[in-house]
Scaffold this active site. Structure first.
Site, short mmCIF file in Angstrom:
data_model
loop_
_atom_site.label_atom_id
_atom_site.label_comp_id
_atom_site.label_asym_id
_atom_site.label_seq_id
_atom_site.Cartn_x
_atom_site.Cartn_y
_atom_site.Cartn_z
CB SER A 292 93.78 50.04 44.40
OG SER A 292 93.22 51.16 43.33
CG HIS A 343 90.79 46.81 46.17
ND1 HIS A 343 89.78 47.23 45.88
CD2 HIS A 343 91.76 47.43 45.40
CE1 HIS A 343 89.85 48.34 44.92
NE2 HIS A 343 90.96 48.30 44.54
#
Length: 507
Positions: A292, A343
């Protein structure tokens, strides 16, 4: 007179493109209609030119309604929010009846400018004012005595505008077709192979399997296992996690690699992933895995592309990408299991990495220097600050100890407990219980006895700890204490079974 209007029309269009840097959005040579745009600060100034004689104002109103529909239908072709649009009508005469602008519902901040023979100079001044041009276009619209020469001039200007439009479209194609997504496909294959391998040797939802094969695990990184910052990018927790990330990698990776090329894409992917892992290391004590961070880095690379090519960005992916990033950020904030720090670290890392490698055929030394400095500083601060902090006990540590116990890896359990510096808090009783079990299995009964006593002091309702403590008291010949803890364990188990009939008793 028709020749005069045509000459003026094409000369004005050519002047706006060549001298005032307007970009051609639409060009219709036969209908003599041209759409131009100039973007500034995320806003678009749009000009629509039409060479047509309108006799009645109702015909003009009908054309304006047509323009409104076209704007709504094709708004993605503009590089930003439309600030104003000028509708320029080139004609020899104005309409027979007076045109009433307020009676027409205009899209955005619109201006209707009639460039008839008696209004050309005033119309050009109005055009310059609404578009903040340095000066009005200076166009000699009166034909000389050689109309054939000006017919050829008209054809020349039409050809030049057509060539400019073709070059713009070719440039757009070249930007999006610079590279081929070879590395993207390779990364997809590697991730799938690793996932299959982990499932064959253990389970991708097992904490112990993830840690052993390279997940982001703070105690391991502090002990010098820096490779986890990279290896964690190739591990995924369960099938759903894998599918979501691989789907995002396929779409985003293909776009970014085609724009940046394979080498730049590889640099962006790994630099973003590393900074994402470093941010997770600093902000998140839990075990973490997944691509991610690197995938958010691809978002960052596309945002950098938007900065360098704003017009092209908004004309192609534009607000769809920005909305997608926003949705992912909101999703991360609302779902507790999502590693938002990884993220955001990846997003920032991807933007800085894209600035470092820059887009093909673009190079800015200052940008590169700044990006290198910011990336290095951010990475150093995250790693140094994270390494200097105390290792706190987390739910992941407890799950890891439980899985090691089920696998009868008692020495490994003790190694893990020794690496934890702060064990006070929510999970302290379970930590002591698992450590006591490892002590028992490795012949360190006295240490196990001390841990179990502490565990029941912290959590008097801990039935399993009472049961094991009763066994140790019995071994020490203290029948009274052994009986007390045995009864306590049975009492707690009975209460739990009343709440949950399927719960097994302690053993």
């Amino acid at each position: 007179m028709e020749m005069e209007q045509r000459y003026f029309f094409w000369k004005l269009a050519y002047d706006l493109v060549s001298r005032f840097d307007f970009e051609i959005i639409h060009l219709h040579l036969q209908r003599e209609e041209v759409w131009l745009e100039k973007s500034s600060g995320g806003q678009s100034h749009v000009i629509r030119l039409l060479n047509k004689e309108f006799h009645w104002s109702n015909h003009v109103k009908a054309d304006i309604e047509h323009v409104n529909r076209q704007l709504e239908k094709n708004k993605r072709y503009f590089s930003g929010r439309i600030k104003n649009i000028d509708l320029l009508y080139v004609a020899e005469h104005p309409t027979v009846d007076e045109f009433d602008s307020p009676s027409v519902k205009l899209a955005h901040n619109s201006n209707v400018i009639f460039l008839s023979d008696d209004n050309k100079e005033r119309g050009l001044e109005q055009l310059a004012a609404t578009n903040k041009l340095d000066h009005p276009p200076e166009i000699n619209y009166k034909l000389p005595d050689a109309p054939l020469e000006y017919e050829s001039t008209i054809e020349y200007m039409k050809h030049q505008l057509y060539s400019i439009r073709q070059k713009q479209q070719q440039k757009m194609r070249e930007v999006f077709e610079y590279g081929k997504p070879r590395i993207t496909y390779l990364l997809l294959i590697i991730n799938l192979i690793i996932f299959y391998y982990l499932e064959s040797v253990g389970s991708t939802t097992s904490i112990s399997t993830l840690i052993e094969y390279g997940a982001k695990y703070n105690p391991g990184i502090i002990e010098g296992e820096w490779w986890r910052l990279i290896s964690s990018m190739f591990l995924h927790i369960g099938v759903l996690h894998l599918l979501m990330n691989m789907l995002a990698l396929f779409y985003l990776g293909t776009a970014v690699e085609q724009i940046y090329g394979s080498f730049r894409f590889t640099m962006i992917y790994f630099l973003a992933g590393i900074l994402g892992s470093a941010a997770s290391f600093y902000f998140n004590t839990s075990v973490a895995a997944g691509a991610s961070g690197a995938i958010f880095g691809l978002f960052g690379a596309l945002l950098y592309f938007a900065w360098r090519y704003p017009s092209l960005f908004f004309r192609t992916m534009g607000w769809n990408l920005i909305i997608l990033v926003a949705i992912n950020i909101v999703f991360g904030i609302t779902v507790p299991q999502v590693d938002n720090s990884g993220h955001m670290g990846g997003l920032i890392g991807g933007f800085l990495a894209a600035q470092l490698v820059d887009l093909p055929k673009l190079s800015h030394r200052v940008y590169r220097t700044v990006s290198v400095a910011l990336y290095a500083l951010g990475l150093a601060v995250l790693l140094a600050s994270g390494s200097g902090g105390d290792l706190k006990l987390t739910a992941a540590d407890i799950q890891y100890l439980q899985e090691l116990q089920e696998e009868e890896r008692y020495e490994d359990m003790l190694d893990i407990t020794e690496s934890l510096e702060k064990t006070e808090g929510e999970w302290e009783d379970e930590y002591l219980f698992f450590r006591s079990y490892a002590y028992l299995q490795t012949g360190k009964e006295n240490l196990a006895f001390d841990d179990l006593r502490k565990a029941v002091d912290i959590a008097p309702e801990f039935a399993e700890a009472h049961f094991n403590l009763s066994i140790l008291y019995e071994r020490r010949g203290n029948e009274k204490k052994a009986e007390y803890h045995q009864e306590k364990a049975e009492e707690l188990n009975a209460e739990l079974r009343n709440k949950d009939p399927e719960r097994p008793a302690s053993s």
